[in-house]
Design a protein around this motif. Structure first.
Motif, mmCIF file in Angstrom:
data_model
loop_
_atom_site.group_PDB
_atom_site.id
_atom_site.type_symbol
_atom_site.label_atom_id
_atom_site.label_comp_id
_atom_site.label_asym_id
_atom_site.label_seq_id
_atom_site.Cartn_x
_atom_site.Cartn_y
_atom_site.Cartn_z
ATOM 1 N N PRO A 42 24.735 -27.377 -27.486
ATOM 2 C CA PRO A 42 24.062 -26.740 -26.339
ATOM 3 C C PRO A 42 23.048 -27.660 -25.671
ATOM 4 C CG PRO A 42 24.074 -25.269 -28.246
ATOM 5 C CD PRO A 42 24.509 -26.626 -28.735
ATOM 6 N N SER A 43 22.806 -27.416 -24.382
ATOM 7 C CA SER A 43 21.764 -28.136 -23.646
ATOM 8 C C SER A 43 20.465 -27.347 -23.549
ATOM 9 C CB SER A 43 22.235 -28.475 -22.222
ATOM 10 O OG SER A 43 23.199 -29.495 -22.213
ATOM 11 N N ALA A 44 20.551 -26.019 -23.600
ATOM 12 C CA ALA A 44 19.371 -25.163 -23.438
ATOM 13 C C ALA A 44 19.691 -23.799 -24.034
ATOM 14 C CB ALA A 44 18.994 -25.032 -21.961
ATOM 15 N N PRO A 45 18.679 -22.979 -24.311
ATOM 16 C CA PRO A 45 18.946 -21.656 -24.880
ATOM 17 C C PRO A 45 19.755 -20.749 -23.975
ATOM 18 C CG PRO A 45 16.659 -22.279 -25.244
ATOM 19 C CD PRO A 45 17.236 -23.301 -24.305
ATOM 20 N N GLY A 46 19.634 -20.926 -22.659
ATOM 21 C CA GLY A 46 20.355 -20.070 -21.724
ATOM 22 C C GLY A 46 20.126 -20.530 -20.298
ATOM 23 N N GLU A 47 20.283 -19.614 -19.349
ATOM 24 C CA GLU A 47 19.982 -19.915 -17.957
ATOM 25 C C GLU A 47 18.484 -20.174 -17.791
ATOM 26 O OE1 GLU A 47 22.756 -17.272 -15.189
ATOM 27 O OE2 GLU A 47 21.973 -16.113 -16.876
ATOM 28 N N ALA A 48 18.122 -20.788 -16.666
ATOM 29 C CA ALA A 48 16.713 -21.031 -16.381
ATOM 30 C C ALA A 48 15.950 -19.710 -16.375
ATOM 31 C CB ALA A 48 16.569 -21.717 -15.021
ATOM 32 N N PRO A 49 14.844 -19.638 -17.112
ATOM 33 C CA PRO A 49 14.069 -18.389 -17.139
ATOM 34 C C PRO A 49 13.457 -18.066 -15.776
ATOM 35 C CG PRO A 49 13.468 -19.842 -18.965
ATOM 36 C CD PRO A 49 14.314 -20.647 -18.024
ATOM 37 N N ILE A 50 13.227 -16.781 -15.544
ATOM 38 C CA ILE A 50 12.526 -16.342 -14.347
ATOM 39 C C ILE A 50 11.052 -16.713 -14.474
ATOM 40 C CG2 ILE A 50 11.808 -14.321 -13.009
ATOM 41 C CD1 ILE A 50 14.478 -13.028 -13.767
ATOM 42 N N GLY A 51 10.478 -17.187 -13.372
ATOM 43 C CA GLY A 51 9.083 -17.613 -13.359
ATOM 44 C C GLY A 51 8.977 -19.117 -13.413
ATOM 45 N N ILE A 52 7.961 -19.671 -12.752
ATOM 46 C CA ILE A 52 7.781 -21.125 -12.726
ATOM 47 C C ILE A 52 6.565 -21.569 -13.525
ATOM 48 C CG2 ILE A 52 8.958 -21.334 -10.510
ATOM 49 C CD1 ILE A 52 6.169 -21.812 -9.255
ATOM 50 N N GLY A 53 5.896 -20.648 -14.207
ATOM 51 C CA GLY A 53 4.708 -21.008 -14.966
ATOM 52 C C GLY A 53 5.002 -21.761 -16.243
ATOM 53 N N ASN A 54 6.227 -21.617 -16.763
ATOM 54 C CA ASN A 54 6.632 -22.292 -17.985
ATOM 55 C C ASN A 54 7.996 -22.913 -17.759
ATOM 56 O OD1 ASN A 54 8.044 -22.379 -20.809
ATOM 57 N ND2 ASN A 54 5.876 -22.140 -21.285
ATOM 58 N N THR A 55 8.195 -24.124 -18.258
ATOM 59 C CA THR A 55 9.426 -24.863 -17.954
ATOM 60 C C THR A 55 10.562 -24.610 -18.939
ATOM 61 O OG1 THR A 55 8.589 -26.793 -19.147
ATOM 62 C CG2 THR A 55 8.160 -26.692 -16.777
ATOM 63 N N GLY A 56 10.352 -23.749 -19.940
ATOM 64 C CA GLY A 56 11.433 -23.407 -20.853
ATOM 65 C C GLY A 56 11.367 -24.162 -22.163
ATOM 66 N N SER A 57 12.283 -23.807 -23.049
ATOM 67 C CA SER A 57 12.268 -24.324 -24.419
ATOM 68 C C SER A 57 13.145 -25.567 -24.563
ATOM 69 C CB SER A 57 12.760 -23.249 -25.386
ATOM 70 O OG SER A 57 12.962 -23.781 -26.678
ATOM 71 N N SER A 58 12.651 -26.512 -25.364
ATOM 72 C CA SER A 58 13.413 -27.729 -25.668
ATOM 73 C C SER A 58 14.045 -27.660 -27.050
ATOM 74 C CB SER A 58 12.496 -28.957 -25.580
ATOM 75 O OG SER A 58 11.442 -28.859 -26.527
ATOM 76 N N VAL A 59 14.216 -26.455 -27.575
ATOM 77 C CA VAL A 59 14.631 -26.298 -28.968
ATOM 78 C C VAL A 59 15.998 -26.930 -29.251
ATOM 79 C CG1 VAL A 59 15.686 -24.024 -28.612
ATOM 80 C CG2 VAL A 59 14.749 -24.613 -30.856
ATOM 81 N N PHE A 60 16.866 -27.013 -28.220
ATOM 82 C CA PHE A 60 18.182 -27.623 -28.424
ATOM 83 C C PHE A 60 18.210 -29.111 -28.074
ATOM 84 C CE2 PHE A 60 19.592 -23.158 -28.242
ATOM 85 C CZ PHE A 60 20.345 -23.129 -29.405
ATOM 86 N N ASN A 61 17.058 -29.671 -27.731
ATOM 87 C CA ASN A 61 17.004 -31.074 -27.324
ATOM 88 C C ASN A 61 16.224 -31.960 -28.279
ATOM 89 O OD1 ASN A 61 16.076 -29.407 -24.410
ATOM 90 N ND2 ASN A 61 18.150 -30.182 -24.687
ATOM 91 N N SER A 62 15.169 -31.424 -28.872
ATOM 92 C CA SER A 62 14.237 -32.265 -29.618
ATOM 93 C C SER A 62 14.895 -32.948 -30.816
ATOM 94 C CB SER A 62 13.027 -31.449 -30.065
ATOM 95 O OG SER A 62 13.409 -30.360 -30.885
ATOM 96 N N LEU A 63 15.849 -32.279 -31.437
ATOM 97 C CA LEU A 63 16.552 -32.882 -32.565
ATOM 98 C C LEU A 63 17.211 -34.194 -32.164
ATOM 99 C CD1 LEU A 63 18.906 -31.119 -35.062
ATOM 100 C CD2 LEU A 63 19.848 -32.889 -33.597
ATOM 101 N N TRP A 64 17.928 -34.189 -31.045
ATOM 102 C CA TRP A 64 18.658 -35.382 -30.590
ATOM 103 C C TRP A 64 17.695 -36.458 -30.104
ATOM 104 C CZ3 TRP A 64 22.965 -34.454 -32.747
ATOM 105 C CH2 TRP A 64 23.509 -33.159 -32.757
ATOM 106 N N THR A 65 16.581 -36.020 -29.468
ATOM 107 C CA THR A 65 15.581 -36.998 -29.043
ATOM 108 C C THR A 65 15.002 -37.728 -30.244
ATOM 109 O OG1 THR A 65 15.022 -35.542 -27.189
ATOM 110 C CG2 THR A 65 13.479 -37.308 -27.698
ATOM 111 N N LEU A 66 14.678 -36.976 -31.275
ATOM 112 C CA LEU A 66 14.126 -37.579 -32.480
ATOM 113 C C LEU A 66 15.126 -38.515 -33.153
ATOM 114 C CD1 LEU A 66 11.644 -37.600 -34.385
ATOM 115 C CD2 LEU A 66 12.763 -35.764 -35.665
#
Length: 454
Positions: free
Chosen positions: A368-392
């Motif tokens: 996966p690239s992300a948990p789902g579709e882009a969340p509603i609202g622009i105050g938070n940019t969303g979760s990196s939970v599916f990315n940080s493993l590969w970055t590390l």
């Protein structure tokens, strides 16, 4: 149907300008017209000087030697130094600051003939999940992701063909998933980071956004990424693909679960062999390890900012002082001591070596690239939970666009390679993206094409 230069991908722009069939000024004018039309809604730019863009275009038109990216319009994330534009890091201390020297990657782009259009919006120091002004071009009520918010949005909205981002957690791949474009987080340190704001010395990586797989292959040439150790595939047939749901699978929304299943089906239909890849148990420690390493490396990276800028958000001061109890995405951090940090580095090193072995039966891995579709609202940019493993793990990751969720928003999937196999990952991602597009074009036009007429 492509009718204006801003709708061309980078490969097409370079082909036309190098042959003299299209002037760089025409490209610049088309891009600027698109930005003028759409910037009030998307707000991808932190700095834009139209007269300077046109002057640069005229200079490129006067060149006798034309590089691989001649006239290709590029957006630059505003944590990357540019000699002739401000680099402000989305923070008060650097407002109006012009470094006077280019980052190494900007030097490389200029040498290739790229047209640098402006600086794109980032979160503060590319280190927080607090959203800025940029909105998702497919739905202005939703985040474009971050921290490379403006770069992903500008490419998705046909304002530039290519953009630079960075990734320390998920700051390149997540925005690409949310906005529906291709992106490459290359192997760590395969592209120089000289001249980029540092957060994590062992995770920070320059990221590349584009609208096609062939553009990422072109950028791989520009940045001299490692040559493949085998002929690159020209079809999906015979590819060996590992399907890796990762330890974060419980956090995947139905849209991501369906997208991953669809992508696996497209691969199988194309003749690829898709098999489950279960990561060893030690990989379950990586989310905590990643956060601890960022906390440790951020402590030194932001010490000067802590001392010089008392008005910085508490996140930065607490990281430096070691007084934070939660990190930027709300995960508890506790109070690790130096032994905990040493242990984190040992786990990271062990998993990097181990991944080379566990992934060796496969050409690439689908995840996966992300948990789902882009969340509603622009105050938070969303979760990196599916990315940080590969970055590390420091491996190359390519977001493949083309799928959509129930709200009609983009859903990306990632193709992951082993270290220094960036070109193989890009080639496989391009093949998958083309196969996905062939399946979905009978239903609706692609998301980037739809964006052109909004």
């Amino acid at each position: 149907m492509v009718s204006t230069p801003n709708q061309l991908d980078a490969t097409a722009v370079a082909t036309e300008t190098r042959a003299g069939r299209l002037s760089v000024r025409e490209v610049a004018q088309s891009v600027l017209e698109r930005i003028e039309l759409r910037d009030p809604a998307v707000r991808a730019w932190s700095h834009l000087d139209p007269e300077a863009v046109l002057a640069s275009a005229d200079g490129l038109d006067g060149r006798e030697t034309r590089g691989l990216l001649h006239g290709v319009p590029v957006g630059v994330k505003d944590v990357i130094n540019t000699r002739d534009m401000p680099t402000e890091h989305h923070t008060a201390r650097y407002v109006g600051s012009v470094p006077g020297v280019d980052a190494a990657c900007i030097d490389t782009l200029r040498s290739a003939g790229a047209l640098l259009v402006g600086k794109t919006v980032t979160t503060e120091f590319a280190a927080t999940n607090t959203g800025g002004p940029t909105r998702n071009p497919h739905d202005p009520e939703r985040t474009p992701g971050g921290s490379s918010s403006g770069s992903g949005a500008a490419v998705a909205d046909l304002q530039v063909a290519v953009a630079l981002g960075t990734q320390t957690g998920g700051s390149t791949i997540r925005p690409a998933s949310f906005t529906g474009v291709y992106a490459l987080k290359p192997t760590w340190n395969s592209i120089s980071r000289e001249g980029l704001k540092m957060y994590s010395a062992t995770c920070d990586t320059l990221g590349l956004y584009a609208r096609s797989g062939r553009d990422l292959a072109l950028l791989a040439d520009v940045f001299h990424l490692d040559e493949p150790d085998r002929p690159l595939p020209t079809s999906l047939a015979g590819l060996r693909v590992g399907l890796c749901r990762t330890p974060a699978w419980d956090l995947a929304e139905p849209a991501t679960r369906e997208a991953l299943a669809t992508a696996a089906g497209v691969l199988r239909d194309g003749g690829a062999e898709v098999a489950e890849l279960e990561l060893p148990e030690i990989f379950e420690e990586l989310p905590t390890v990643h956060r601890r390493i960022l906390r440790r490396e951020g402590r030194s990276a932001f010490l000067n900012e802590h001392l010089a800028s008392p008005d910085l958000p508490a996140f930065f001061h607490e990281m430096v002082l070691g007084t934070d109890t939660v990190d930027s995405i709300g995960w508890p951090t506790g109070t690790p001591d130096v032994a905990d940090f040493r242990a984190a580095y040992r786990v990271a090193d062990r998993c990097r070596a181990l991944y080379d072995d566990v992934a060796s039966p496969f050409d690439v891995v689908l995840t996966p690239s992300a948990p789902g579709e882009a969340p509603i609202g622009i105050g938070n940019t969303g979760s990196s939970v599916f990315n940080s493993l590969w970055t590390l793990l420091q491996v190359p990751v390519v977001n493949v666009p083309g799928l959509v969720g129930p709200a009609g928003m983009p859903i990306g999937v990632s193709i992951v390679g082993r270290r220094y196999q960036d070109r193989l990952a890009v080639a496989c991602a391009g093949l998958l993206g083309a196969a996905v597009a062939a399946r979905t074009d009978d239903v609706a036009p692609s998301l980037p094409a739809m964006a052109a007429f909004r």
